[in-house]
Design an enzyme around this catalytic site. Structure first.
Site, PDB file in Angstrom:
ATOM      1  N   GLU A  18       0.860  -1.184   0.000  1.00 45.59           N
ATOM      2  CA  GLU A  18       0.000   0.000   0.000  1.00 45.59           C
ATOM      3  C   GLU A  18       0.895   1.233   0.000  1.00 45.59           C
ATOM      4  O   GLU A  18       1.872   1.299   0.755  1.00 45.59           O
ATOM      5  CB  GLU A  18      -0.902   0.011   1.242  1.00 45.59           C
ATOM      6  N   GLU A  62      -2.244  11.292   3.981  1.00 45.05           N
ATOM      7  CA  GLU A  62      -3.148  11.041   5.103  1.00 45.05           C
ATOM      8  C   GLU A  62      -3.086  12.241   6.029  1.00 45.05           C
ATOM      9  O   GLU A  62      -2.011  12.793   6.273  1.00 45.05           O
ATOM     10  CB  GLU A  62      -2.758   9.775   5.872  1.00 45.05           C
TER      11      GLU A  62
END
Length: 236
Positions: free
Chosen positions: A187, A192
């Protein structure tokens, strides 16, 4: 050490290179430059050295210019639901992943396009133990790439409990080998933003060895990320 990449006298990017611990241990670094038509001057400026004796700041081995072309984009120049040819809604109940409290829906209340922007909106509109709803969309099985550069222009929500994210997953573990499930498939988190750290942006890489709380992570400050649009980028 550290060096700067300049275009026509303007510093585009500052790049840090840790010691390579060997004369022929090269490290490749890159900078994306948006070049308008015409003639330009590009400079590479040595700034600082991490060498204890400040000797041999850099040994620049080679410079390579690679032209990139646009493969796909969604500029959201329409109104209504997201274009089904580009996006799939991830419809899931609360607790489906990471103990998240929201329902992921395909409702226009949570995900819609208008005025040239995609809006993903969390709402407190359900009754009962799980009162929140939100949206989650993906290009899976519609647009997949192996190498390239991904840019997403976004303005982020804030406040405790908010955790907007833009990330990449393996499109099909059978295509490039049998990786298994997450985290073996890997990933790459382009962005974020955790609501209780309002000025910080995080980027992470997850793999079988380093994942979740042990992911390979870096953070940087974007003080106005909740008030202004910024381009978040990853290049592989």
């Amino acid at each position: 050490g550290e060096f700067a990449v300049q275009l026509d006298g303007y510093t585009l990017k500052t790049i840090s290179v840790q010691p390579t611990l060997g004369w022929f241990n090269w490290k490749n670094v890159g900078a994306f430059i948006n070049l308008p038509a015409g003639q330009h001057t590009i400079k590479f400026l040595a700034l600082t050295s991490f060498h204890p004796d400040d000797e041999d700041l850099f040994n620049l081995h080679w410079i390579k210019f690679t032209k990139q072309k646009l493969l796909w984009s969604d500029e959201f120049n329409y109104n209504g639901p997201v274009y089904a040819g580009n996006w799939t809604h991830e419809v899931q109940p609360p607790g489906w992943v990471n103990q998240e409290a929201q329902w992921y829906t395909d409702s226009l209340e949570n995900t819609h396009v208008e005025n040239g922007s995609l809006t993903i909106e969390a709402k407190n509109n359900y009754i009962g133990q799980f009162s929140y709803s939100s949206g989650r969309i993906k290009t899976h099985n519609k647009h997949n790439w192996l190498y390239g550069r991904v840019e997403v222009r976004a303005k982020l929500p804030g406040g405790n409990g908010a955790w907007p994210a833009i990330w990449l997953l393996a499109a099909n573990e059978g295509t490039y080998g049998s990786y298994g499930g997450w985290p073996a498939i890997g990933e790459l988190d382009i962005m974020e933003h955790v609501g209780f750290e309002p000025e910080l942006i995080h980027g992470s890489a997850h793999n079988l060895t380093n994942n979740a709380g042990n992911a390979l992570t870096s953070s940087y400050v974007v003080a106005d990320n909740e008030d202004a649009f910024h381009v978040y980028t990853i290049e592989w």
